[in-house]
Scaffold this motif. Structure first.
Motif, mmCIF file in Angstrom:
data_model
loop_
_atom_site.group_PDB
_atom_site.id
_atom_site.type_symbol
_atom_site.label_atom_id
_atom_site.label_comp_id
_atom_site.label_asym_id
_atom_site.label_seq_id
_atom_site.Cartn_x
_atom_site.Cartn_y
_atom_site.Cartn_z
ATOM 1 N N ASN A 230 0.836 -1.197 0.000
ATOM 2 C CA ASN A 230 0.000 0.000 0.000
ATOM 3 C C ASN A 230 0.869 1.245 0.000
ATOM 4 N N GLU A 231 1.916 1.255 0.846
ATOM 5 C CA GLU A 231 2.904 2.332 0.874
ATOM 6 C C GLU A 231 4.284 1.716 1.054
ATOM 7 N N PRO A 232 5.084 1.606 -0.010
ATOM 8 C CA PRO A 232 6.403 0.967 0.111
ATOM 9 C C PRO A 232 7.498 1.880 0.658
ATOM 10 N N ARG A 233 7.204 3.176 0.790
ATOM 11 C CA ARG A 233 8.175 4.134 1.316
ATOM 12 C C ARG A 233 9.529 3.993 0.603
ATOM 13 N N PRO A 234 9.592 4.302 -0.668
ATOM 14 C CA PRO A 234 10.838 4.117 -1.413
ATOM 15 C C PRO A 234 12.012 4.930 -0.884
ATOM 16 N N ASN A 235 11.752 5.978 -0.111
ATOM 17 C CA ASN A 235 12.859 6.747 0.457
ATOM 18 C C ASN A 235 13.473 6.069 1.677
ATOM 19 N N LEU A 236 12.755 5.130 2.275
ATOM 20 C CA LEU A 236 13.279 4.436 3.447
ATOM 21 C C LEU A 236 14.117 3.221 3.054
ATOM 22 N N TRP A 237 13.646 2.463 2.099
ATOM 23 C CA TRP A 237 14.334 1.245 1.673
ATOM 24 C C TRP A 237 15.817 1.472 1.345
ATOM 25 N N PRO A 238 16.197 2.541 0.635
ATOM 26 C CA PRO A 238 17.616 2.711 0.296
ATOM 27 C C PRO A 238 18.530 2.912 1.499
ATOM 28 N N GLN A 239 17.966 3.225 2.661
ATOM 29 C CA GLN A 239 18.801 3.432 3.841
ATOM 30 C C GLN A 239 18.961 2.162 4.678
ATOM 31 N N CYS A 240 18.416 1.055 4.189
ATOM 32 C CA CYS A 240 18.538 -0.222 4.919
ATOM 33 C C CYS A 240 19.791 -0.954 4.476
ATOM 34 N N TRP A 241 20.939 -0.328 4.678
ATOM 35 C CA TRP A 241 22.202 -0.961 4.320
ATOM 36 C C TRP A 241 22.906 -1.438 5.584
ATOM 37 N N ARG A 242 23.768 -2.416 5.395
ATOM 38 C CA ARG A 242 24.450 -3.041 6.512
ATOM 39 C C ARG A 242 25.249 -2.003 7.299
ATOM 40 N N GLY A 243 25.006 -1.942 8.592
ATOM 41 C CA GLY A 243 25.711 -0.993 9.447
ATOM 42 C C GLY A 243 24.888 0.218 9.820
ATOM 43 N N ASN A 244 23.775 0.434 9.132
ATOM 44 C CA ASN A 244 22.935 1.574 9.479
ATOM 45 C C ASN A 244 21.933 1.185 10.557
ATOM 46 N N ALA A 245 21.298 2.175 11.160
ATOM 47 C CA ALA A 245 20.286 1.943 12.187
ATOM 48 C C ALA A 245 19.280 3.085 12.132
#
Length: 489
Positions: free
Chosen positions: A192-207
């Motif tokens: 319904n809302e994939p939040r494409p701006n959030l997904w790119p920040q899910c990289w290893r080492g981030n929080a």
């Protein structure tokens, strides 16, 4: 906020859906605007309302309140510490605006406690040899229409753009202490809302630091959290806002980031530089410092109680100490909290290694008769009534079954035979973002909803969850002292 404000002895339900009614009266030639406020509450509110009309000094029944820009022109009186309004709020600290968590609204089709079941379901959805009619006959959940989702039209669109990608099955924080698996795709309208701006920040080492814009549930408990995985929109009631601690403009999920900068505003950077701290873009600890400090402040009971009205109206505000030593000590406390909240990693002495003496006897799984549990005999069936299916696939909480254990603890039952013994009342009642943590986890896992008994790992997880919360509660005196130091300076 009383949903039964119009209840009478003839119509006891009143208005079933909570409804706010306001009357604004414009007066001409008013020299100075004044706002007066009063609650009518409880079973005698109707009589009190009528009686109020005959009080000679009518206005004396009301509190004077002061709507202004700082409190978003709220008509409700607010009582906060004198300095609270001067502290920066969370959005003053970040360079990139927070993003709401993902919104599914697909009946759990894209989220599962089992990675294998989710993978099987999504492989079938992408299978070019499976027709849409095949999926309908199999009652595949993505073959059903839903909010902003025409199932028949959506499938060929996503099949045209991408196929099944195993690396897009990732960990997903549905509720506090309740991480599952999700299948992510940015191709609309699968989510319904994939939040494409959030997904790119899910990289290893981030929080991620989580909070919300204002309070929508009472009791809300703590309106802050820390996570290293994708988060649900309703992770906190009702809308969780996600602040990445660091940002990467060229990320890839599961890969090391290449172009990292701290998610800090010019104001926050200036503050850190003024304390003589390293460049946050090149020093990870400095990049996370303010967010760890905010976490420590947010879990202080004194901070939450003294500033409750302010916290309910807007983004939480965080005091920034003038002394470098105070900030560093506060961030160190925040890192302890982050470790306890991050269920993706063990905590030595709490969930692994030699368990701390004060935690060993907390939430111990036992049969009520003292005999060894027998999974095959139904001892791991969660059937005590912690949750049931509501309309639209929503899980509704139930009363469950508890029994006193001493003076300040409970035994929490799976069924009539087994329980987790000695769960402190404060642990059981602990609430984050409007959710009573352990009770909420149990409500989703009643056997009729889950379709199976709990696994031994899940039974152990409840014990670990209770011990994490107990360790968190043990930090509260230090968190209160830290709040005093930070706000006092």
């Amino acid at each position: 906020p009383d949903p039964s404000v119009f209840s009478t002895e003839w119509n006891r339900e009143g208005i079933r859906l909570g409804t706010a009614i306001a009357t604004l009266v414009r007066k001409t030639n008013e020299p100075k605007a004044q706002v007066l406020f009063r609650h009518f509450w409880g079973t005698q509110k109707r009589e009190e309302l009528v009686a109020s009309l005959s009080i000679p000094d009518f206005n004396a029944q009301y509190e004077t309140t002061a709507p202004n820009k700082d409190n978003r022109f709220s008509f409700k009186p607010s009582d906060v510490t004198s300095a609270y309004r001067s502290w920066p709020n969370l959005t003053d600290l970040c360079s990139t605006a927070p993003v709401n968590g993902l919104m599914e609204k697909r009946g759990g089709a894209l989220i599962d406690v089992s990675k294998e079941d989710l993978a099987s379901r999504m492989k079938r959805y992408f299978d070019p040899d499976a027709s849409f009619e095949d999926l309908q006959n199999e009652e595949h959940p993505l073959a059903k229409d839903a909010a902003r989702f025409d199932a028949r039209k959506a499938r060929p669109k996503i099949q045209l753009n991408e196929g099944f990608k195993p690396d897009q099955i990732v960990r997903y924080a549905l509720r506090p202490f309740d991480n599952r698996w999700c299948y992510f795709t940015s191709i609309r309208p699968v989510w319904n809302e994939p939040r494409p701006n959030l997904w790119p920040q899910c990289w290893r080492g981030n929080a991620f630091f989580l909070s919300r814009f204002n309070r929508s549930k009472d009791p809300e408990g703590v309106p802050f959290y820390y996570s290293r995985v994708l988060c649900d929109d309703h992770f906190l009631t009702t809308d969780a806002s996600v602040f990445p601690l660091r940002l990467n403009s060229l990320p890839g999920l599961g890969q090391e980031a290449d172009n990292i900068v701290a998610n800090l505003s010019p104001f926050a950077r200036s503050y850190l530089a003024g304390l003589g701290l390293p460049d946050p873009d090149t020093d990870v600890a400095t990049a996370e410092l303010i967010w760890m400090h905010a976490l420590a402040i947010g879990y202080s009971p004194a901070y939450l109680s003294e500033n409750a009205d302010g916290l309910g109206q807007d983004w939480p505000r965080i005091p920034l100490p003038q002394e470098k030593s105070v900030l560093l000590a506060s961030a160190a406390l925040g890192r302890q909290l982050a470790a306890l909240l991050d269920t993706e990693a063990p905590v030595d002495g709490v969930t692994t290694g030699t368990i701390r003496p004060e935690l060993r006897d907390i939430a111990v799984f036992r049969r009520a008769d003292g005999n060894a549990a027998e999974p095959a005999g139904g001892d791991l069936d969660l059937t005590a009534g912690w949750g049931h299916a509501g309309k639209g696939g929503v899980t509704m909480p139930g009363r469950g079954k508890t029994a006193p254990h001493g003076t300040d603890a409970l035994d929490i039952y799976l069924n009539d035979s087994t329980c987790w013994r000695n769960v402190p009342q404060a642990v059981w009642n602990f609430t984050i973002g409007g959710y009573q943590v352990i009770k909420k986890w149990l409500s989703y896992r009643e056997k009729p909803l889950l379709g199976r008994p709990l696994t031994p790992d899940e039974v152990r997880y409840v014990t670990e969850m209770a011990r994490r919360l107990a360790a968190l509660l043990a930090l509260q005196p230090a968190l209160n002292a830290n709040y005093r130091d930070a706000s006092g300076s």
